[in-house]
Design an enzyme around this catalytic site. Structure first.
Site, PDB file in Angstrom:
ATOM      1  N   LEU A 136      78.232   2.758  96.351  1.00 50.83           N
ATOM      2  CA  LEU A 136      78.767   3.104  94.997  1.00 50.83           C
ATOM      3  C   LEU A 136      78.342   4.470  94.861  1.00 50.83           C
ATOM      4  O   LEU A 136      79.092   5.236  94.543  1.00 50.83           O
ATOM      5  CB  LEU A 136      78.562   2.264  93.881  1.00 50.83           C
ATOM      6  N   ILE A 147      55.420  25.117  83.913  1.00 51.18           N
ATOM      7  CA  ILE A 147      55.001  23.646  83.869  1.00 51.18           C
ATOM      8  C   ILE A 147      54.385  23.245  85.146  1.00 51.18           C
ATOM      9  O   ILE A 147      54.144  22.096  85.382  1.00 51.18           O
ATOM     10  CB  ILE A 147      56.089  22.688  83.353  1.00 51.18           C
ATOM     11  N   GLY A 148      55.020  23.828  86.386  1.00 51.93           N
ATOM     12  CA  GLY A 148      54.604  23.468  87.620  1.00 51.93           C
ATOM     13  C   GLY A 148      55.495  23.780  88.867  1.00 51.93           C
ATOM     14  O   GLY A 148      55.084  24.202  89.643  1.00 51.93           O
ATOM     15  N   SER A 149      56.734  23.104  88.744  1.00 48.55           N
ATOM     16  CA  SER A 149      57.554  23.432  89.994  1.00 48.55           C
ATOM     17  C   SER A 149      58.255  24.597  89.618  1.00 48.55           C
ATOM     18  O   SER A 149      58.449  24.988  88.774  1.00 48.55           O
ATOM     19  CB  SER A 149      58.334  22.237  90.056  1.00 48.55           C
ATOM     20  N   HIS A 197      66.962  22.549  81.288  1.00 48.98           N
ATOM     21  CA  HIS A 197      68.183  21.616  81.562  1.00 48.98           C
ATOM     22  C   HIS A 197      69.363  22.455  81.941  1.00 48.98           C
ATOM     23  O   HIS A 197      70.442  22.059  82.529  1.00 48.98           O
ATOM     24  CB  HIS A 197      68.388  20.519  80.833  1.00 48.98           C
TER      25      HIS A 197
HETATM   26  N1  GLN Z   1      54.837  19.443  87.024  1.00 46.94           N
HETATM   27  C1  GLN Z   1      56.017  18.895  86.951  1.00 46.94           C
HETATM   28  C2  GLN Z   1      57.156  19.989  87.489  1.00 46.94           C
HETATM   29  O1  GLN Z   1      56.988  20.956  86.940  1.00 46.94           O
HETATM   30  C3  GLN Z   1      56.357  18.305  85.623  1.00 46.94           C
HETATM   31  C4  GLN Z   1      57.589  17.432  85.785  1.00 46.94           C
HETATM   32  C5  GLN Z   1      57.859  16.501  84.355  1.00 46.94           C
HETATM   33  O2  GLN Z   1      57.388  16.733  83.453  1.00 46.94           O
HETATM   34  N2  GLN Z   1      58.951  15.884  84.631  1.00 46.94           N
HETATM   35  O3  GLN Z   1      57.907  19.430  87.865  1.00 46.94           O
HETATM   36 ZN    ZN Z   2      58.578  17.701  81.578  1.00 48.12          ZN
END
Ligand code: GLN
Ligand code: ZN
Length: 771
Positions: free
Chosen positions: A18, A448-450, A711
């Protein structure tokens, strides 16, 4: 004698057919006829599979393009103005536009006179109760009219009947449907719409009766929530009206116990009630005394939300007891729709035989339901006896398996002392030492990291996994990504750097793969939303960390820079929430084991010279139980697990945590009790209003409220972010604020990431000058 039925079957297909068909349709590679054919084939296969497994009454209406709540919105004509077709009925394009958004008609902009195509925003997506499935939130207006606008349920019912199946159409009940939606425009109470909505159910029942249907299943899972009194009152009114309509009605409840709604649910003027005995075993046998003597009782005894084989003997004991009281009024089912289970265990060709013998996916769960029903009517049948013996053997093997039960892990758990979940000094003392060590400016900037996960990165990971890339070449490829990330951040002037997470496919799987006690399926996909499926890792035994998981990457990243490098881990609660947990151990016990494993990693990072470690708890808020009465217990163990993993380090080592978009008001006390030195949160779209909870509570530690929405590819301006920071500083003392995006940047492209971060760093500098 007891009827075996099913509440719903996964729609995605054993090979995610699907998903593939929908995505091809969206790309224009498959036409509508082709897409419809895939749907028809999947439904036919799924009915046959369930029937072959021994299910007597099959669900129809569980198939959906994108989402079952969305199908209901179309059925009832709940189509927001912006998507409404100019003439005629909605089409599949209408449906997908509501789900995914669309480019609208060109409109003359009033300000500049230029023609702009207005984007039509998709409906909001939100969690389906406490599952990891997400549904599209219906949008109601005060003058909402309802009109039968979508034929899918009737067509699919006719389709199943033509194929010779005995089916039970499934509908979301009127109160649950209204509850799931949101009032748009002028404020009003959704309950006011009930009177207008109910006739639609009448029309649907009439038409289904015309097709030869006998039973309909009406899902009312909100009966397991803490409902306001008006909503409880509305139940009786609604079902009294529906009672006059044709068809026998089974009201289905799941995901929890009815508790104070038990009397209400038991006495609704319908013909049957389904309850979830996996989640809420204590409803039995109370229910027997409350159920009117004419009613069918369907017992959900096979877990629809997990991958473990059912303990058939245990379930059978309940059924035998119920059978004595109810006779043919007893039905047997999974606890909830099997939408939340993977499709077919037989597909797993790489799992070892022992582990495989412990598991059951949707198809196998149907067979379990059927065997349980047959065990009542034909207890001596050979296949029934074999199945019971096999189930007994599996339970015994698991209870004794050294693969599951690890004395070393258990001894460590038993030896945990209260001070292990306590940083040596309070925050006020720690932060002074951390400031002296880290030497960061005011409004420190970080991410935040990535960083963007390019196709090159995914290809390298994949090639390594498949053995086409040597380990040395893979390490070099990842180190090269780290070098890029570090020089990029240095060039932009960020204060606390990250290594970029190029080596991670997913924030849970990456760690799960390196922990003992986790297993992985190849085809254990479950729908998350639309065409998106997830394949949660399976916790099967006591958990431990045989060796460091991230230390080499982070150490390498730190070696490249004089700036502070942040270690990056996923926390115990999030690991648990996004995995299939064990059923033979408590959730808090599993969280504690995960906490110890992560604690080891934090300590190793510190020993490797890392001064700052972030432990993500994206799922902390969403783990909250459906019932308020259970919140305290959950928050206590979840907080404790976090503290346990974070408290093995010296005062100087700064612990960060990160949470995605959450409503913090009702959990702020626990967030504070986690005692992370810094928390970064998603806030930009709330215009910093989410900080209200922190302000009101006088949250003592440091906070990084996200200053831009990751986003969207839109690049926010310096002024925009500076303004958000000024707003934040009105709620939180400036000296405790950090500057960062809302979340990780892995789904973004490099150009917009760079542009946005350049502006973010400039905004932080501007704020410093204003101090
Ligand atoms: N450290 C993660 C990132 O930066 C956090 C992801 C998340 O909070 N969903 O992707
Ligand atoms: Zn997050």
């Amino acid at each position: 004698m007891a009827l075996a039925h099913n509440l719903g079957f996964p729609r995605i297909g054993r090979d995610r057919e699907l998903k593939k068909a929908q995505e091809a349709f969206w790309k224009g590679e498959l036409d509508e006829a082709g897409l419809s054919a895939v749907g028809r084939e999947l439904r036919a296969t799924h009915w046959q599979v369930q029937k072959d497994a021994g299910i007597e009454l099959l669900p129809v209406g569980d198939f959906a393009w994108y989402d079952q709540v969305l199908t209901h919105s179309l059925t009832f004509g709940v189509i927001p103005e912006r998507f409404r077709p100019h003439s005629g009925k909605p089409t599949l394009d209408t449906l997908f536009a509501m789900a995914r958004g669309a480019v609208g008609k060109e409109r003359r902009d009033s300000c500049c006179g230029a023609a702009h195509a207005q984007p039509l925003l998709a409906q909001e997506l939100t969690k389906w109760f406490d599952t990891n499935y997400h549904y599209l939130v219906p949008e109601f207006t005060a003058d909402q009219q309802f009109e039968l606008s979508w034929e899918q349920l009737f067509e699919e019912t006719a389709e199943a009947i033509a194929l010779g199946y005995q089916v039970k159409p499934v509908l979301i009940g009127p109160l649950t449907y209204l509850w799931l939606g949101k009032a748009k425009g002028t404020e009003f109470d959704r309950l006011e719409l009930l009177e207008r909505l109910l006739p639609l159910y009448g029309q649907i029942f009439q038409r289904l009766a015309g097709l030869g249907v006998e039973w309909v299943q009406i899902d009312e899972p909100i009966l397991v929530l803490d409902l306001p009194q008006e909503w409880k009152n509305a139940y009786e009114r609604a079902y009294n009206l529906l009672q006059r309509e044709p068809l026998k009605k089974l009201v289905a409840t799941y995901f929890g116990g009815l508790e104070e709604n038990l009397g209400l649910a038991a006495n609704l003027p319908v013909d049957g009630l389904h309850i979830d005995l996996v989640r809420a075993h204590e409803q039995y046998p109370t229910i027997l005394d409350r159920l009117p003597a004419y009613k069918v009782l369907s017992l959900g005894l096979v877990n629809g939300r997990n991958v473990w084989r059912c303990d058939l003997e245990k379930a059978l004991q309940v059924l035998q007891h119920a059978h004595e009281r109810l006779g043919a009024r007893l039905w047997v089912a999974p606890s909830c729709s099997l939408l939340h289970s993977p499709v077919d265990l037989e597909r797993e060709d790489k799992l070892d035989a022992e582990l495989k013998s412990w598991l059951a996916f949707a198809q196998q769960k149907c067979a379990e339901v059927s065997i349980l029903a047959r065990a009542l009517s034909e207890p001596e049948a050979a296949d029934v006896q074999d199945a019971l013996a096999a189930s007994r053997a599996v339970q015994a093997a698991r209870a004794a398996s050294p693969r599951i039960h690890k004395p070393q892990v258990q001894a460590r758990i038993a030896a945990i002392r209260p001070q292990d979940s306590q940083r040596p000094a309070p925050f006020a003392v720690r932060i002074e030492k951390q400031r002296a060590l880290l030497q960061l400016p005011a409004f420190p900037t970080t991410t935040i990291g990535s960083f963007p996960q390019t196709s090159a990165i995914r290809l390298a990971r994949q090639s390594f996994k498949q053995g086409r890339l040597s380990e040395a070449a893979y390490i070099e490829a990842m180190q090269s990504e780290i070098r890029n990330a570090v020089s990029f951040q240095e060039r932009l002037g960020l204060d606390v750097l990250v290594h970029g997470e190029a080596e991670r496919n997913d924030m849970v799987e990456y760690f799960a793969e390196q922990l003992d006690g986790y297993a992985f399926t190849r085809f254990g996909w479950v729908q998350s939303y639309g065409s998106r499926c997830v394949k949660p890792a399976v916790i099967y035994g006591d958990l431990s960390r045989p060796r460091p998981m991230t230390v080499e990457w982070i150490r390498y990243a730190q070696s490249l820079t004089g700036k502070v490098m942040k270690g990056m881990l996923t926390g115990p609660v999030t690991m648990l929430m996004w995995s299939f947990p064990r059923e033979d151990a408590s959730r808090e016990g599993q969280a504690r084991q995960l906490a110890l494993a992560i604690r080891d990693e934090v300590v190793d990072l510190e020993a490797a010279g890392i001064k700052l470690v972030q432990i993500d708890e994206a799922a902390f808020r969403e783990g909250l139980p459906l019932r308020r009465s259970q919140w305290r217990h959950y928050l206590d163990w979840a907080t404790e697990a976090f503290r346990l993993c974070a408290s093995g380090v010296r005062d100087e080592t700064q612990i960060h945590t990160h949470m995605c978009y959450s409503e913090f008001n009702d959990v702020i006390e626990s967030i504070a009790a986690m005692d992370a030195d810094v928390i970064t949160i998603e806030t930009s779209r709330s215009d910093m209003e989410l900080l209200e909870a922190f302000e009101a509570f006088e949250y003592p530690n440091e906070i990084g409220p996200g200053v831009y929405d990751i986003h969207s590819p839109r690049v926010p301006s310096l002024e925009e972010m500076a303004n958000l920071l000024r707003k934040a500083a009105m709620r939180i003392p400036a000296g405790r604020l950090w500057v960062n995006p809302d979340c990780g940047l892995k789904t973004r492209g490099w150009p917009e990431t760079e542009a946005a971060l350049v502006n973010m760093v400039a905004a932080a500098r501007q704020l410093r000058e204003e101090l």
